[in-house]
Design a protein around this motif. Structure first.
Motif, PDB file in Angstrom:
ATOM      1  N   LEU A 402       0.808  -1.226   0.000  1.00 28.39           N
ATOM      2  CA  LEU A 402       0.000   0.000   0.000  1.00 28.39           C
ATOM      3  C   LEU A 402       0.840   1.275   0.000  1.00 28.39           C
ATOM      4  O   LEU A 402       2.011   1.273   0.412  1.00 28.39           O
ATOM      5  N   ASP A 403       0.202   2.365  -0.421  1.00 25.64           N
ATOM      6  CA  ASP A 403       0.886   3.648  -0.602  1.00 25.64           C
ATOM      7  C   ASP A 403       1.082   4.335   0.751  1.00 25.64           C
ATOM      8  O   ASP A 403       0.114   4.782   1.389  1.00 25.64           O
ATOM      9  N   ILE A 404       2.323   4.421   1.151  1.00 30.87           N
ATOM     10  CA  ILE A 404       2.645   4.987   2.464  1.00 30.87           C
ATOM     11  C   ILE A 404       2.307   6.476   2.516  1.00 30.87           C
ATOM     12  O   ILE A 404       1.916   6.999   3.566  1.00 30.87           O
ATOM     13  N   ASN A 405       2.409   7.144   1.389  1.00 29.13           N
ATOM     14  CA  ASN A 405       2.097   8.579   1.370  1.00 29.13           C
ATOM     15  C   ASN A 405       0.616   8.810   1.663  1.00 29.13           C
ATOM     16  O   ASN A 405       0.260   9.735   2.382  1.00 29.13           O
ATOM     17  N   LEU A 406      -0.224   7.925   1.140  1.00 28.88           N
ATOM     18  CA  LEU A 406      -1.658   8.061   1.412  1.00 28.88           C
ATOM     19  C   LEU A 406      -1.952   7.790   2.891  1.00 28.88           C
ATOM     20  O   LEU A 406      -2.765   8.454   3.510  1.00 28.88           O
ATOM     21  N   LEU A 407      -1.246   6.818   3.419  1.00 22.07           N
ATOM     22  CA  LEU A 407      -1.425   6.465   4.831  1.00 22.07           C
ATOM     23  C   LEU A 407      -1.036   7.621   5.746  1.00 22.07           C
ATOM     24  O   LEU A 407      -1.640   7.839   6.790  1.00 22.07           O
ATOM     25  N   ALA A 408      -0.006   8.351   5.317  1.00 19.54           N
ATOM     26  CA  ALA A 408       0.532   9.428   6.159  1.00 19.54           C
ATOM     27  C   ALA A 408      -0.295  10.703   6.020  1.00 19.54           C
ATOM     28  O   ALA A 408      -0.331  11.539   6.926  1.00 19.54           O
ATOM     29  N   ALA A 409      -0.958  10.839   4.861  1.00 22.09           N
ATOM     30  CA  ALA A 409      -1.520  12.133   4.467  1.00 22.09           C
ATOM     31  C   ALA A 409      -2.470  12.734   5.492  1.00 22.09           C
ATOM     32  O   ALA A 409      -2.465  13.936   5.704  1.00 22.09           O
ATOM     33  N   GLU A 410      -3.254  11.878   6.156  1.00 19.48           N
ATOM     34  CA  GLU A 410      -4.268  12.445   7.055  1.00 19.48           C
ATOM     35  C   GLU A 410      -3.755  12.742   8.451  1.00 19.48           C
ATOM     36  O   GLU A 410      -4.486  13.216   9.302  1.00 19.48           O
ATOM     37  N   LEU A 411      -2.499  12.445   8.700  1.00 18.43           N
ATOM     38  CA  LEU A 411      -1.956  12.697  10.038  1.00 18.43           C
ATOM     39  C   LEU A 411      -1.486  14.139  10.147  1.00 18.43           C
ATOM     40  O   LEU A 411      -1.083  14.753   9.152  1.00 18.43           O
ATOM     41  N   GLU A 412      -1.462  14.612  11.378  1.00 24.71           N
ATOM     42  CA  GLU A 412      -0.969  15.970  11.580  1.00 24.71           C
ATOM     43  C   GLU A 412       0.522  16.064  11.242  1.00 24.71           C
ATOM     44  O   GLU A 412       0.982  17.048  10.677  1.00 24.71           O
ATOM     45  N   ASN A 413       1.276  14.998  11.621  1.00 25.57           N
ATOM     46  CA  ASN A 413       2.722  14.975  11.305  1.00 25.57           C
ATOM     47  C   ASN A 413       3.023  13.818  10.353  1.00 25.57           C
ATOM     48  O   ASN A 413       3.461  12.760  10.794  1.00 25.57           O
ATOM     49  N   PRO A 414       2.821  14.013   9.064  1.00 31.94           N
ATOM     50  CA  PRO A 414       3.083  12.877   8.153  1.00 31.94           C
ATOM     51  C   PRO A 414       4.571  12.507   8.107  1.00 31.94           C
ATOM     52  O   PRO A 414       4.924  11.411   7.664  1.00 31.94           O
ATOM     53  N   ASP A 415       5.416  13.390   8.609  1.00 29.85           N
ATOM     54  CA  ASP A 415       6.852  13.084   8.568  1.00 29.85           C
ATOM     55  C   ASP A 415       7.243  11.960   9.530  1.00 29.85           C
ATOM     56  O   ASP A 415       8.359  11.459   9.496  1.00 29.85           O
ATOM     57  N   ARG A 416       6.314  11.565  10.404  1.00 29.14           N
ATOM     58  CA  ARG A 416       6.631  10.497  11.365  1.00 29.14           C
ATOM     59  C   ARG A 416       6.387   9.104  10.763  1.00 29.14           C
ATOM     60  O   ARG A 416       6.655   8.094  11.398  1.00 29.14           O
ATOM     61  N   VAL A 417       5.864   9.056   9.524  1.00 34.62           N
ATOM     62  CA  VAL A 417       5.462   7.762   8.938  1.00 34.62           C
ATOM     63  C   VAL A 417       6.534   7.213   7.983  1.00 34.62           C
ATOM     64  O   VAL A 417       7.091   7.951   7.167  1.00 34.62           O
ATOM     65  N   LEU A 418       6.766   5.935   8.119  1.00 35.56           N
ATOM     66  CA  LEU A 418       7.624   5.242   7.152  1.00 35.56           C
ATOM     67  C   LEU A 418       7.215   3.774   7.088  1.00 35.56           C
ATOM     68  O   LEU A 418       6.400   3.326   7.911  1.00 35.56           O
ATOM     69  N   GLY A 419       7.758   3.074   6.125  1.00 34.93           N
ATOM     70  CA  GLY A 419       7.463   1.643   6.026  1.00 34.93           C
ATOM     71  C   GLY A 419       8.594   0.852   6.656  1.00 34.93           C
ATOM     72  O   GLY A 419       9.771   1.170   6.459  1.00 34.93           O
ATOM     73  N   LEU A 420       8.210  -0.141   7.438  1.00 29.86           N
ATOM     74  CA  LEU A 420       9.208  -1.132   7.893  1.00 29.86           C
ATOM     75  C   LEU A 420       8.678  -2.458   7.391  1.00 29.86           C
ATOM     76  O   LEU A 420       7.783  -3.051   8.006  1.00 29.86           O
ATOM     77  N   HIS A 421       9.161  -2.867   6.238  1.00 31.68           N
ATOM     78  CA  HIS A 421       8.629  -4.065   5.598  1.00 31.68           C
ATOM     79  C   HIS A 421       9.468  -5.272   6.008  1.00 31.68           C
ATOM     80  O   HIS A 421      10.569  -5.484   5.489  1.00 31.68           O
ATOM     81  N   PHE A 422       8.926  -6.000   6.986  1.00 33.14           N
ATOM     82  CA  PHE A 422       9.570  -7.219   7.462  1.00 33.14           C
ATOM     83  C   PHE A 422       9.130  -8.373   6.558  1.00 33.14           C
ATOM     84  O   PHE A 422       8.128  -8.292   5.854  1.00 33.14           O
ATOM     85  N   PHE A 423       9.861  -9.461   6.627  1.00 32.78           N
ATOM     86  CA  PHE A 423       9.547 -10.642   5.818  1.00 32.78           C
ATOM     87  C   PHE A 423       9.191 -11.802   6.740  1.00 32.78           C
ATOM     88  O   PHE A 423       9.623 -11.835   7.886  1.00 32.78           O
ATOM     89  N   SER A 424       8.417 -12.704   6.241  1.00 35.89           N
ATOM     90  CA  SER A 424       7.909 -13.787   7.086  1.00 35.89           C
ATOM     91  C   SER A 424       8.855 -14.999   7.063  1.00 35.89           C
ATOM     92  O   SER A 424       9.276 -15.409   5.969  1.00 35.89           O
ATOM     93  N   PRO A 425       9.207 -15.613   8.183  1.00 32.86           N
ATOM     94  CA  PRO A 425       8.889 -15.239   9.554  1.00 32.86           C
ATOM     95  C   PRO A 425       9.768 -14.052  10.012  1.00 32.86           C
ATOM     96  O   PRO A 425      11.003 -14.098   9.851  1.00 32.86           O
ATOM     97  N   ALA A 426       9.087 -13.051  10.586  1.00 33.92           N
ATOM     98  CA  ALA A 426       9.751 -11.761  10.811  1.00 33.92           C
ATOM     99  C   ALA A 426      10.891 -11.832  11.821  1.00 33.92           C
ATOM    100  O   ALA A 426      11.788 -10.993  11.800  1.00 33.92           O
ATOM    101  N   HIS A 427      10.865 -12.810  12.705  1.00 29.54           N
ATOM    102  CA  HIS A 427      11.953 -12.887  13.694  1.00 29.54           C
ATOM    103  C   HIS A 427      13.163 -13.629  13.129  1.00 29.54           C
ATOM    104  O   HIS A 427      14.214 -13.644  13.739  1.00 29.54           O
ATOM    105  N   ILE A 428      13.002 -14.205  11.947  1.00 37.08           N
ATOM    106  CA  ILE A 428      14.118 -14.976  11.368  1.00 37.08           C
ATOM    107  C   ILE A 428      14.673 -14.302  10.117  1.00 37.08           C
ATOM    108  O   ILE A 428      15.891 -14.187   9.952  1.00 37.08           O
ATOM    109  N   MET A 429      13.787 -13.854   9.241  1.00 37.51           N
ATOM    110  CA  MET A 429      14.262 -13.314   7.961  1.00 37.51           C
ATOM    111  C   MET A 429      15.090 -12.049   8.185  1.00 37.51           C
ATOM    112  O   MET A 429      14.704 -11.164   8.936  1.00 37.51           O
TER     113      MET A 429
END
Ligand code: COA
Ligand code: NAD
Length: 679
Positions: A402-429
């Motif tokens: 999904l588009d992270i910019n759209l996710l951030a857009a409605e927040l007061e501080n969109p600069d606090r948003v970023l993606g942390l894309h983990f891979f499955s299983p997240a504790h191993i990959m």
């Protein structure tokens, strides 16, 4: 590079080549000179070989593997140490790896800390030990232990090394212990090179071969290493080391070793980008994870294992129960695998809480959401977090597409948003895509890189687009695979072709494992914007609509009777043929080479687009993503390294041929053309 200090009748020879005492030509020369001088000093009764700042030696300097070896060569320096006429004691702290441990094998006595990392991991760099390791270690610990350690490149802690006989003693301060050692009381044996060959052990050799063929399928070095260890029991030391050296020199210039070196240095280069180096990151003392499903529980566990207290937010009592089960399963598995003791697990588990809703959240500098892949739900989650966490807290999303910019857009501080894309299983990959939105602050990014390091992940910076780096490439891989399916191939044939190339599993087996529904939902999301002229294969959609969701449904591209191993499903062939009939496609045969070439070309072309658009910073990052997130064979160096080794011009020609059949699907990326012209 080498410090020599006298303490009474002892000479302390210290390797001093930070950061890791890599054994390059300069260090070898200085070491040879140091041993020449201690050898002729009659007042010296013992020599202690050690390393500076908690590092014995990380091994041969792998940066020299592309150049002609310059004397003195390590095998000769090691011989010189063995024959210096004094007892030599290795005092090991930190890593004693590869050539580092081979130096220790030249010593008559080895003392290490319990946390030292000891081993001969050369096969992980596509080579074999080149300074006697394959001949000395079997003489020290026997064929069975040596062949296992060397062929798997296994690194063990000091305490295990003692149990295996790789070292002689443990000490908190090995240097002091070496100085205090009563030489008269220890059994100073002849150097390992002068000891008889170890007993043959055909069973251990066969078992190592079986393991190597399974776990390091396609790789040369483990098989060559096994042959060398076997040889230790069959020939004399000099013959064995001569063959070993020849093998090492032969392997280090082969494609596999080059590719593995490329990945090794790429992993080490995956650090905070230069422009963020002076940005002060936020300290992460605790974290919120929203959603305790497959990903959320793995992410929470990984954070918690790195010492960060975590609070998981779930929706209701039933979901809390499920999340609790997920987390407890991870702890149980860690105990079973010997990674945690019961006591450690109990203490750690107390710092991982699961609660309902966003009210009364404990404060945290970061929240990572891993709820279902739905924009509206994720927006709601961020709105709730905004109300309940301090204004400086970073909001990360684990979204796959999904588009992270759209996710951030409605927040007061969109600069606090970023993606942390983990891979499955997240504790191993190991891979972590850090996705930078247009508004993301440098501070949030810098914090993410520091967090990645704390989690021992390999961070790769990505820009915003559908699927970022990895999933965007994966989408093209799957698209072309589905077209091959419609045009004449079968899922298992496609899988076999990619397994033969070096993937652990092909695209269809992998889909069965992860479930077919997520990609289905994504295709439906993209349907309204899809180019109507682009071929669209409906087989995958039909699979999901018929409940063939993969392993979890006991049927997907394969059948899993009783939840067991995959078996071919002849009914699926009927389904595919039927779909081809509806699509008015005359199926034809594809051979494995053609399947592989088309799938690789599709991925390489998309990777070039990703570079053109600045979604990835460089080709090496794409290599890291494909190897550490998507099972691309590491010994081929990642997608772009592989493409360069085949030749971009060769692959571009293929793309142009495919474009003659389907000019909508196959549009060569401008970057591809540039690379084809220049490389
Ligand atoms: N040759 C050349 N450089 C090496 C090296 C080697 N064998 N091992 C490490 N380095 C370099 C790294 O590239 C890195 O350089 P950089 O600071 O310019 O990026 C630096 O040393 C620190 O390495 P890093 O891995 O980031 O440090 P660490 O403390 O996390 O880990 C080791 C240290 C020794 C455990 C790890 O580097 C390692 O496993 N090294 C390789 C061991 C090996 O395979 N030896 C056999 C060689 S044939
Ligand atoms: P999942 O269905 O296993 O888990 C989702 C969890 O979120 C569930 O436990 C659900 O109860 C919880 N949840 C839903 N709405 C919530 C809300 N409003 N507040 C709190 N919790 C809520 O899903 P998953 O596979 O873990 O995927 C989660 C995210 O990670 C998705 O965005 C997905 O695309 C992404 N992702 C998945 C994978 C994968 O392999 N599964 C890999 C990388 C990224």
């Amino acid at each position: 590079m080498i410090d020599v200090e006298r303490r009474g009748s002892a000479a302390i020879v210290t390797l001093n080549n930070p950061p890791v005492n890599a054994i390059g030509q300069g260090l070898r020369k200085a070491l040879a000179e140091a041993f020449a001088s201690v050898a002729c000093d009659n007042e010296i009764e013992r020599v202690i070989l050690t390393g500076i700042n908690g590092t014995f030696a990380a091994g041969a300097d792998a940066r020299e593997f592309d150049t002609t070896p310059e004397p003195p060569h390590l095998p000769d320096v090691i011989r010189q140490i063995e024959s210096c006429g004094k007892p030599v004691i290795a005092a090991i702290d930190g890593p004693a790896l590869g050539g580092g441990y081979e130096l220790a094998l030249a010593c008559q006595y080895r003392i290490a800390t319990s946390q030292s990392q000891i081993g001969l991991p050369e096969v992980t760099l596509g080579v074999v030990p080149g300074a006697g390791g394959t001949q000395r270690l079997p003489r020290l610990v026997g064929i069975a232990t040596a062949v296992q350690l060397i062929s798997e490149g296994r690194i063990v802690k000091g305490s295990e090394a003692l149990n295996l006989g790789m070292i002689d003693a443990l000490a908190k301060d090995p240097l002091s212990a070496a100085l205090d050692l009563d030489i008269a009381k220890i059994n100073i044996t002849p150097p390992l090179s002068a000891q008889p060959s170890p007993d043959e052990n055909a069973e251990a050799i066969q078992s190592a071969l079986d393991v190597a063929k399974k776990r390091k399928r396609g790789q040369n070095a483990p098989l060559r290493a096994i042959a060398l260890v076997e040889q230790a029991s069959k020939t004399d030391f000099d013959t064995g080391t001569a063959v070993e050296r020849e093998t090492f020199l032969d392997l280090r210039q082969q494609d596999q070793a080059r590719a593995l070196r490329h990945i090794f240095f790429a992993e080490r280069g995956a650090k905070i980008p230069a422009h963020l180096k002076n940005v002060k990151p936020r300290e992460i003392k605790s974290a919120i994870v929203v959603g305790g499903g497959t990903m959320g529980s793995g992410i929470a566990y990984a954070l918690n294992a790195s010492g960060i207290p975590v609070h998981i937010v779930e929706t209701d009592a039933h979901a809390i129960e499920r999340a609790t089960h997920n987390i407890d399963t991870l702890f149980k598995s860690a105990i079973k695998r010997g990674l945690l003791t019961e006591t450690q697990a109990t203490a750690q588990r107390k710092t991982l809480k699961i609660g309902e809703g966003f009210e009364n959240l404990p404060t945290a500098n970061i929240a990572i959401e891993a709820v279902i892949e739905d924009m509206a739900t994720k927006k709601e989650v961020f709105a709730s977090l905004e109300k309940n966490l301090p204004a400086h807290a970073i909001f990360a999303t684990n979204t796959s597409y999904l588009d992270i910019n759209l996710l951030a857009a409605e927040l007061e501080n969109p600069d606090r948003v970023l993606g942390l894309h983990f891979f499955s299983p997240a504790h191993i990959m190991k891979l972590l895509e850090i996705v930078e939105g247009t508004a993301t602050s440098d501070n949030a990014l810098a914090t993410a890189f520091i967090l990645a390091r704390k989690l021992r992940k390999i961070p790769v910076l990505a820009g915003v687009c559908d699927g970022f780096i990895g999933n965007r490439i994966l989408a093209r891989y799957r698209e072309v695979a589905d077209i091959l399916l419609l045009d004449g191939a079968l899922p298992w044939q496609i899988d076999d072709a990619m397994v033969a190339f070096g993937y652990a599993m092909g695209p269809y087996m992998a889909q069965d494992l992860s479930g077919l529904d997520i990609a289905y939902a994504n295709r439906k999301r993209l349907a309204p914007t899809r180019d109507p002229k682009r071929r669209y294969v409906t087989i995958s959609d039909r699979m999901v609509e018929e409940g063939r969701l993969g392993r979890k449904a006991s049927v997907g591209w394969y059948r899993y009777p009783g939840g067991g191993g995959a078996v071919l499903d002849p009914l699926l062939e009927d389904l595919i043929v039927e779909e081809a009939h509806f699509a008015k496609v005359t199926r034809r045969e594809f051979n494995d080479d053609e399947i592989r070439d088309r799938l690789l070309a599709a991925m390489i072309n998309e990777a070039c687009n990703i570079l053109d658009e600045g979604i990835a910073r460089n080709a090496t990052d794409i290599d890291l993503v494909t190897v550490h997130g998507y099972g691309f064979p590491c010994w081929r160096g990642g997608l772009m390294h592989h493409a360069a080794s085949i030749g971009f011009d060769t692959i571009l020609k293929q793309v142009e041929e495919y474009a003659a059949e389907d000019p909508v699907l196959w549009v060569a990326s401008p970057r591809f053309r540039t690379l084809a012209e220049t490389r």
